[in-house]
Design a protein around this motif. Sequence first.
Motif, PDB file in Angstrom:
ATOM      1  N   MET A 168      41.964  36.069  55.594  1.00  6.74           N
ATOM      2  CA  MET A 168      43.039  35.892  54.604  1.00  6.74           C
ATOM      3  C   MET A 168      44.255  35.248  55.260  1.00  6.74           C
ATOM      4  SD  MET A 168      42.978  39.586  52.676  1.00  6.74           S
ATOM      5  CE  MET A 168      41.530  40.560  53.019  1.00  6.74           C
ATOM      6  N   GLY A 172      43.690  55.040  56.208  1.00  3.09           N
ATOM      7  CA  GLY A 172      42.643  54.554  55.313  1.00  3.09           C
ATOM      8  C   GLY A 172      41.481  54.008  56.110  1.00  3.09           C
ATOM      9  N   VAL A 189      43.231  43.222  44.590  1.00  2.61           N
ATOM     10  CA  VAL A 189      42.164  44.081  45.139  1.00  2.61           C
ATOM     11  C   VAL A 189      41.436  44.594  43.900  1.00  2.61           C
ATOM     12  CG1 VAL A 189      41.559  46.039  46.606  1.00  2.61           C
ATOM     13  CG2 VAL A 189      43.631  44.726  47.079  1.00  2.61           C
ATOM     14  N   SER A 247      34.263  42.372  53.628  1.00  4.56           N
ATOM     15  CA  SER A 247      33.708  42.595  54.970  1.00  4.56           C
ATOM     16  C   SER A 247      32.841  43.845  54.962  1.00  4.56           C
ATOM     17  CB  SER A 247      34.841  42.773  55.985  1.00  4.56           C
ATOM     18  OG  SER A 247      35.447  44.042  55.820  1.00  4.56           O
ATOM     19  N   HIS A 287      48.806  43.017  52.983  1.00  2.00           N
ATOM     20  CA  HIS A 287      48.934  41.779  52.200  1.00  2.00           C
ATOM     21  C   HIS A 287      50.392  41.317  52.213  1.00  2.00           C
ATOM     22  CE1 HIS A 287      45.172  42.719  49.521  1.00  2.00           C
ATOM     23  NE2 HIS A 287      44.843  42.220  50.689  1.00  2.00           N
ATOM     24  N   ALA A 319      37.624  44.171  49.094  1.00  2.00           N
ATOM     25  CA  ALA A 319      37.332  45.028  50.262  1.00  2.00           C
ATOM     26  C   ALA A 319      36.471  46.235  49.894  1.00  2.00           C
ATOM     27  CB  ALA A 319      38.641  45.508  50.886  1.00  2.00           C
ATOM     28  N   TYR A 320      36.524  46.645  48.604  1.00  2.00           N
ATOM     29  CA  TYR A 320      35.802  47.865  48.201  1.00  2.00           C
ATOM     30  C   TYR A 320      34.712  47.561  47.159  1.00  2.00           C
ATOM     31  CZ  TYR A 320      39.668  49.784  50.770  1.00  2.00           C
ATOM     32  OH  TYR A 320      40.567  50.053  51.774  1.00  2.00           O
ATOM     33  N   SER A 347      33.537  46.137  57.103  1.00  2.00           N
ATOM     34  CA  SER A 347      34.368  47.097  57.850  1.00  2.00           C
ATOM     35  C   SER A 347      34.179  48.528  57.354  1.00  2.00           C
ATOM     36  CB  SER A 347      35.845  46.739  57.708  1.00  2.00           C
ATOM     37  OG  SER A 347      36.120  45.562  58.416  1.00  2.00           O
ATOM     38  N   LYS A 348      34.108  48.676  56.041  1.00  2.00           N
ATOM     39  CA  LYS A 348      33.955  50.033  55.505  1.00  2.00           C
ATOM     40  C   LYS A 348      32.548  50.236  54.959  1.00  2.00           C
ATOM     41  CE  LYS A 348      38.801  50.776  54.992  1.00  2.00           C
ATOM     42  NZ  LYS A 348      39.423  49.434  54.958  1.00  2.00           N
ATOM     43  N   ASN A 370      43.640  49.256  46.323  1.00  2.00           N
ATOM     44  CA  ASN A 370      44.400  50.045  47.293  1.00  2.00           C
ATOM     45  C   ASN A 370      45.856  50.041  46.856  1.00  2.00           C
ATOM     46  OD1 ASN A 370      45.877  50.859  49.515  1.00  2.00           O
ATOM     47  ND2 ASN A 370      44.825  49.581  51.006  1.00  2.00           N
ATOM     48  N   ASP A 386      40.717  39.968  47.175  1.00  3.69           N
ATOM     49  CA  ASP A 386      40.303  40.783  48.325  1.00  3.69           C
ATOM     50  C   ASP A 386      39.397  41.913  47.829  1.00  3.69           C
ATOM     51  OD1 ASP A 386      40.032  42.464  50.452  1.00  3.69           O
ATOM     52  OD2 ASP A 386      42.178  42.776  50.796  1.00  3.69           O
ATOM     53  N   TYR A 446      48.753  46.821  48.786  1.00  3.08           N
ATOM     54  CA  TYR A 446      48.338  47.005  50.178  1.00  3.08           C
ATOM     55  C   TYR A 446      49.379  46.368  51.108  1.00  3.08           C
ATOM     56  CZ  TYR A 446      45.116  46.484  54.207  1.00  3.08           C
ATOM     57  OH  TYR A 446      44.510  46.522  55.440  1.00  3.08           O
ATOM     58  N   SER A 475      36.958  40.734  60.831  1.00  6.40           N
ATOM     59  CA  SER A 475      38.025  41.170  59.928  1.00  6.40           C
ATOM     60  C   SER A 475      38.281  40.195  58.789  1.00  6.40           C
ATOM     61  CB  SER A 475      39.307  41.363  60.748  1.00  6.40           C
ATOM     62  OG  SER A 475      40.428  41.340  59.905  1.00  6.40           O
ATOM     63  N   SER A 476      38.200  40.693  57.562  1.00  9.71           N
ATOM     64  CA  SER A 476      38.520  39.836  56.420  1.00  9.71           C
ATOM     65  C   SER A 476      40.023  39.561  56.357  1.00  9.71           C
ATOM     66  CB  SER A 476      38.041  40.483  55.116  1.00  9.71           C
ATOM     67  OG  SER A 476      38.692  41.694  54.889  1.00  9.71           O
ATOM     68  N   LEU A 477      40.809  40.496  56.870  1.00  5.05           N
ATOM     69  CA  LEU A 477      42.256  40.292  56.882  1.00  5.05           C
ATOM     70  C   LEU A 477      42.610  39.053  57.719  1.00  5.05           C
ATOM     71  CD1 LEU A 477      44.450  42.046  55.548  1.00  5.05           C
ATOM     72  CD2 LEU A 477      44.818  43.108  57.753  1.00  5.05           C
TER      73      LEU A 477
HETATM   74  C1  LIG Z   1      42.504  46.096  50.399  1.00  5.71           C
HETATM   75  C2  LIG Z   1      42.088  45.947  51.822  1.00  5.71           C
HETATM   76  N1  LIG Z   1      41.754  44.740  52.285  1.00  5.71           N
HETATM   77  C3  LIG Z   1      41.366  44.563  53.572  1.00  5.71           C
HETATM   78  C4  LIG Z   1      41.323  45.611  54.451  1.00  5.71           C
HETATM   79  C5  LIG Z   1      40.912  45.353  55.857  1.00  5.71           C
HETATM   80  O1  LIG Z   1      39.724  44.640  55.883  1.00  5.71           O
HETATM   81  P1  LIG Z   1      39.067  44.119  57.224  1.00  5.71           P
HETATM   82  O2  LIG Z   1      38.725  45.286  58.054  1.00  5.71           O
HETATM   83  O3  LIG Z   1      37.888  43.341  56.782  1.00  5.71           O
HETATM   84  O4  LIG Z   1      40.098  43.231  57.910  1.00  5.71           O
HETATM   85  C6  LIG Z   1      41.673  46.889  54.004  1.00  5.71           C
HETATM   86  C7  LIG Z   1      41.676  48.025  54.944  1.00  5.71           C
HETATM   87  O5  LIG Z   1      42.181  49.070  54.694  1.00  5.71           O
HETATM   88  C8  LIG Z   1      42.057  47.060  52.664  1.00  5.71           C
HETATM   89  O6  LIG Z   1      42.394  48.261  52.173  1.00  5.71           O
END
Ligand SMILES: Cc1ncc(COP(=O)(O)O)c(C=O)c1O
Length: 425
Positions: free
Chosen positions: A105, A38, A184, A255, A142, A221-222, A257-258, A189, A219, A139, A100-102
């Motif tokens: 978290m 992903g 999410v 973030s 998580h 993320a998208y 990131s994507k 995801n 989260d 996900y 990184s948002s992860l």
């Molecule tokens: C739902 C979700 N949250 C967070 C992330 C990762 O985010 P980050 O790159 O900001 O750590 C992903 C990456 O696949 C994701 O699918």
Amino acid sequence: LETQPSLTHEQLQSLEQELAKIYQNYCSLNLKLDLTRGKPGTEQLELSNALDGILQGNYCLPNGTDLRNYGGLDGLPEMKTLGGQLLGVHDHEILVGGNSSLTLMFQYLAMAFAWGVQGKETAWNREDAPKFLCPVPGYDRHFSICEELGISLIPVPLTGEGPDMDQVESLVKQDASIKGMWCVPRFSNPTGEVYSDQTVDRIAALGKTAGPNFRVMWDNAYAVHAFEKDAPPLSNVMERCRAHGTEDSVIITGSTSKITFAGAGVAFLGTSPNNLDIFKKHLNALTIGPDKVNQWRHVLFLKDLDGIQKHMDKQAQIIRPKFEIVLKHLSSSLDGKKMGNWTQPKGGYFISFNTLPGLAKEVVHLSAEAGVKLTPAGATYPYNKDPDNSNIRIAPTFPSLEDIDQAMQVFTTCVQLVSVRHFLK
Ligand SMILES: Cc1ncc(COP(=O)(O)O)c(C=O)c1O
């Protein structure tokens, strides 16, 4: 191939032979294809190459901030504004982190677990068995954070417009050791669903009925990752929390990131000023400050929400055809055959496929034998336990169009073969 479970035993047998022949042919091709990742494709990353060199050697801001130096624990003001627009919170409700948002978290939950969201006496580790709700399929990272901290996970089904809120509300009301829930909310995801306005409102209200120190991990993320024009918007959870007086109960993350570079973006955490103050105290023990050089590069490159939107429109042009190929194969090979169902997302990074109950592992195994790697069956459930053994996550953004095309031919053949063998039993 016309495949119906209503076929006679003989018809199913000859179909099995036909599919097995096609499958063997794929096996002889020595394919090496991968639908597990992903992550953005190279072409998507290249859209942000202008980040390199954008500062042109200017590291000092007009207000005197030297981007190269230490400091600025919670981020540059301009980056807070941009992140706030992305997450739907005010500038005083956001903190800008690293890439990184992860990580944010994990840090928030580690703090909540060990030191408490409002001081030591609120630490979740004081509970005998702290728990978290997790909408499924979900996900895996998580789940890993909770597993790492020793927080047990309670799955709650997703409905197509978010978690089953009747279940969520009843669980949270009955059990004060449920300390939070993963969400999410947009292009989830892996199902790709967007939480409905009503779901968002009910989640925002949970803080009123849950036990003390309950936190929703929102989260997002998208947030801006639609690839279809008519993708549903997401209502603003912080606004709903303000209406319910529950601003402390939600931790919003996201973030770039994507949006820009997956490994070199900028992450955000949005929540009430009260929560931010407490979190920042812990952050202060962890770091002298984030990468302000990268933050400023992002401010100059993305500018504002409109700039992000224009950039995401370019990403959509690249991603949309990849999803279209996956969906085309699924529908041309499996429509009307009762061998599985799948989501048709309008954004995000995944398609969620459900085989007939009990068959996902075998489909993943057969695909792997033919050189097509899929995310392990079960990975979308806590503890790798998909009770139906049916969910498979398909991630089409990274491979080329040609590779997706080939991989989906193999995948749909495997789904049919495993299903026909199941009908024959
Ligand atoms: C739902 C979700 N949250 C967070 C992330 C990762 O985010 P980050 O790159 O900001 O750590 C992903 C990456 O696949 C994701 O699918």
